[in-house]
Design an enzyme around this catalytic site. Structure first.
Site, PDB file in Angstrom:
ATOM      1  CG  PHE A  98       8.503   5.704  10.103  1.00  0.00           C
ATOM      2  CD1 PHE A  98       9.589   6.066  11.174  1.00  0.00           C
ATOM      3  CD2 PHE A  98       7.731   6.539   9.399  1.00  0.00           C
ATOM      4  CE1 PHE A  98       9.692   7.162  11.369  1.00  0.00           C
ATOM      5  CE2 PHE A  98       8.146   7.929   9.757  1.00  0.00           C
ATOM      6  CZ  PHE A  98       8.883   8.208  10.866  1.00  0.00           C
ATOM      7  N   GLY A  99       9.410   2.117   6.976  1.00  0.00           N
ATOM      8  CA  GLY A  99       9.405   0.746   6.393  1.00  0.00           C
ATOM      9  C   GLY A  99       8.183   0.799   5.507  1.00  0.00           C
ATOM     10  CG  LEU A 132      -1.789  -1.086   1.399  1.00  0.00           C
ATOM     11  CD1 LEU A 132      -2.619  -1.003   2.725  1.00  0.00           C
ATOM     12  CD2 LEU A 132      -2.892  -1.064   0.194  1.00  0.00           C
ATOM     13  N   GLY A 133       2.060   1.350   0.759  1.00  0.00           N
ATOM     14  CA  GLY A 133       2.882   2.385   0.724  1.00  0.00           C
ATOM     15  C   GLY A 133       4.285   1.801   1.256  1.00  0.00           C
ATOM     16  CE  LYS A 136       1.877   1.517  10.158  1.00  0.00           C
ATOM     17  NZ  LYS A 136       1.590   2.742  10.345  1.00  0.00           N
ATOM     18  CG  ASP A 143       3.560  13.918  12.654  1.00  0.00           C
ATOM     19  OD1 ASP A 143       2.836  14.813  12.333  1.00  0.00           O
ATOM     20  OD2 ASP A 143       4.324  13.361  12.258  1.00  0.00           O
ATOM     21  CB  VAL A 157       1.847   0.164   4.993  1.00  0.00           C
ATOM     22  CG1 VAL A 157       0.590  -0.550   5.519  1.00  0.00           C
ATOM     23  CG2 VAL A 157       2.671   1.081   6.137  1.00  0.00           C
ATOM     24  N   GLY A 175       7.718   4.148   3.253  1.00  0.00           N
ATOM     25  CA  GLY A 175       8.330   5.512   4.000  1.00  0.00           C
ATOM     26  C   GLY A 175       9.535   4.864   4.571  1.00  0.00           C
TER      27      GLY A 175
HETATM   28  C1  6XL Z   1       5.759   8.656  13.528  1.00  0.00           C
HETATM   29  C2  6XL Z   1       4.437   5.823  10.505  1.00  0.00           C
HETATM   30  C3  6XL Z   1       4.469   8.064  11.286  1.00  0.00           C
HETATM   31  C4  6XL Z   1       3.720   8.401  10.015  1.00  0.00           C
HETATM   32  C5  6XL Z   1       3.105   5.212   8.234  1.00  0.00           C
HETATM   33  C6  6XL Z   1       3.298   7.422   9.096  1.00  0.00           C
HETATM   34  C7  6XL Z   1       2.539   8.113   7.843  1.00  0.00           C
HETATM   35  C8  6XL Z   1       3.809   6.120   9.264  1.00  0.00           C
HETATM   36  C9  6XL Z   1       3.580   9.597  12.822  1.00  0.00           C
HETATM   37  C10 6XL Z   1       5.537  10.159  11.674  1.00  0.00           C
HETATM   38  C11 6XL Z   1       4.870   9.046  12.170  1.00  0.00           C
HETATM   39  N1  6XL Z   1       2.346   6.985   6.944  1.00  0.00           N
HETATM   40  N2  6XL Z   1       2.378   5.493   7.290  1.00  0.00           N
HETATM   41  O1  6XL Z   1       3.332   3.886   8.439  1.00  0.00           O
HETATM   42  C12 6XL Z   1       4.770   6.498  11.457  1.00  0.00           C
HETATM   43  F1  6XL Z   1       4.871   4.351  10.720  1.00  0.00           F
HETATM   44  C13 6XL Z   1       2.023   4.777   6.364  1.00  0.00           C
HETATM   45  C14 6XL Z   1       0.506   4.400   6.405  1.00  0.00           C
HETATM   46  C15 6XL Z   1       0.002   3.517   5.257  1.00  0.00           C
HETATM   47  C16 6XL Z   1       0.978   3.154   4.456  1.00  0.00           C
HETATM   48  C17 6XL Z   1       2.219   3.668   4.293  1.00  0.00           C
HETATM   49  N3  6XL Z   1       2.684   4.522   5.264  1.00  0.00           N
HETATM   50  C18 6XL Z   1      -1.443   3.029   5.493  1.00  0.00           C
HETATM   51  C19 6XL Z   1      -2.207   2.960   4.246  1.00  0.00           C
HETATM   52  C20 6XL Z   1      -3.408   2.379   4.310  1.00  0.00           C
HETATM   53  C21 6XL Z   1      -4.004   1.783   5.407  1.00  0.00           C
HETATM   54  O2  6XL Z   1      -5.167   1.163   5.475  1.00  0.00           O
HETATM   55  N4  6XL Z   1      -3.203   1.862   6.539  1.00  0.00           N
HETATM   56  C22 6XL Z   1      -1.800   2.260   6.577  1.00  0.00           C
HETATM   57  C23 6XL Z   1      -3.466   1.386   7.737  1.00  0.00           C
HETATM   58  N5  6XL Z   1      -4.273   2.346   3.192  1.00  0.00           N
HETATM   59  C24 6XL Z   1      -4.112   2.556   1.940  1.00  0.00           C
HETATM   60  C25 6XL Z   1      -5.006   2.260   1.069  1.00  0.00           C
HETATM   61  C26 6XL Z   1      -4.983   2.619  -0.395  1.00  0.00           C
HETATM   62  N6  6XL Z   1      -3.673   3.248  -0.809  1.00  0.00           N
HETATM   63  C27 6XL Z   1      -2.718   3.409   0.306  1.00  0.00           C
HETATM   64  N7  6XL Z   1      -3.123   3.228   1.482  1.00  0.00           N
HETATM   65  C28 6XL Z   1      -0.172   4.802   7.343  1.00  0.00           C
HETATM   66  O3  6XL Z   1      -0.061   4.360   8.614  1.00  0.00           O
END
Ligand code: 6XL
Length: 264
Positions: free
Chosen positions: A48-49, A43-44, A64, A157, A51, A46
């Site tokens: 931090f790793g 899904l993404g 994640k 945040d 997801v 960043g």
């Molecule tokens: C410590 C993180 C932090 C921010 C993270 C983030 C931001 C994350 C607060 C700075 C701070 N984004 N992020 O993991 C710490 F660990 C993140 C998320 C998703 C994906 C990638 N990075 C994500 C996307 C989802 C979803 O349902 N979840 C998480 C639960 N869904 C979709 C669906 C379709 N397309 C893209 N994403 C956010 O946790």
């Protein structure tokens, strides 16, 4: 000093000392067995790793996988127990974590439409006449944050990028409390390049004093992001310029978005 860990709560007879030695060790309630997780598409990714979408016990979930040495994992693992107990329709639910092997995995509810910021930017033209929809998104974020405040939990945040969108325009606050465990100085120091300066009140920028009140400031900036369809707040200003703008008598504030009804 000299303690093997920071004291986070006073020792009390109720707080686990009387429990049998095995309780809460190894497979506790929030510990997930990695063999029960199926990993599907990404899904993404960043700092931090990564997801991924996945399945766990018949549920569609977000998985994640944390990059090593980006988070203070031991402290987070302790906190995860508290986080699993935060349950609210406007908070992304933490189901559990995998700690028995590397990388650390966090399993949460899946939000199929991704970040609120991207959603607003993508749907700008379709949402354009619908201030009631925008206001409803604001109310949902507010309800999630009011719950966190009631539970004395600080997000640290809050921003549109850290809210997620689900079916029927449900909006949920994500990644609450994780900021505390980030090890990157560029993110944790208010002078750092990744610090969320634009969402921070003066006491956070000056003294790193986070509180539910600093969450309220970030909520205000999030409202502004929602009503501008995801504009960058204080576009073009440096961190120092923003601090000068907001932290002085007669200080400046973000401009009222065009779409915000005048009577508010
Ligand atoms: C410590 C993180 C932090 C921010 C993270 C983030 C931001 C994350 C607060 C700075 C701070 N984004 N992020 O993991 C710490 F660990 C993140 C998320 C998703 C994906 C990638 N990075 C994500 C996307 C989802 C979803 O349902 N979840 C998480 C639960 N869904 C979709 C669906 C379709 N397309 C893209 N994403 C956010 O946790």
């Amino acid at each position: 000093a000299g303690l093997s860990t920071r004291l986070r709560s006073p020792p009390s007879p109720e707080a686990g000392n009387t429990a049998p030695a095995s309780a809460g060790f190894g497979h506790s309630k929030y510990e997930i067995d990695p063999s029960e997780i199926q990993i599907e598409q990404q899904l993404g990714a960043g700092c931090f790793g990564t997801v991924n979408q996945g399945k766990w016990r018949g549920k569609v979930v977000a998985v994640k996988m944390m990059k090593e040495n980006t988070m203070s994992e031991d402290s987070f693992i302790e906190e995860a127990r508290t986080m699993t107990q935060l349950n609210h329709p406007n908070l992304v639910q933490l189901y559990g974590i995998v700690t028995q092997r590397k990388p650390l995995i966090i399993v949460t509810e899946l939000m199929p439409y991704g970040s609120l910021l991207a959603y607003l930017r993508r749907h700008k033209s379709r949402l354009l006449p619908k201030t009631a929809t925008l206001l409803d998104m604001c109310t949902q974020v507010c309800n999630g944050m009011a719950y966190l405040e009631k539970r004395r939990f600080i997000h640290r945040d809050l921003a549109a990028r850290n809210c997620l969108v689900g079916e029927s325009m449900v909006v949920k606050v994500a990644d609450f409390g994780l900021a505390r465990y980030v090890l990157d100085d560029e993110y944790t120091s208010s002078q750092g390049t990744k610090f969320p300066v634009k969402w921070a009140p003066p006491e956070v920028l000056n003294f790193t004093r986070f509180s539910s009140k600093s969450d309220v400031w970030a909520f205000g900036v999030t409202l502004w992001e929602i009503f501008t369809y995801g504009f960058q707040p204080w576009a073009g200003l440096t961190g120092q310029q923003i601090l000068e703008a907001i932290d002085k008598p007669n200080s400046q504030r973000l401009e009222q978005p065009d779409l915000c009804p005048r009577e508010y």
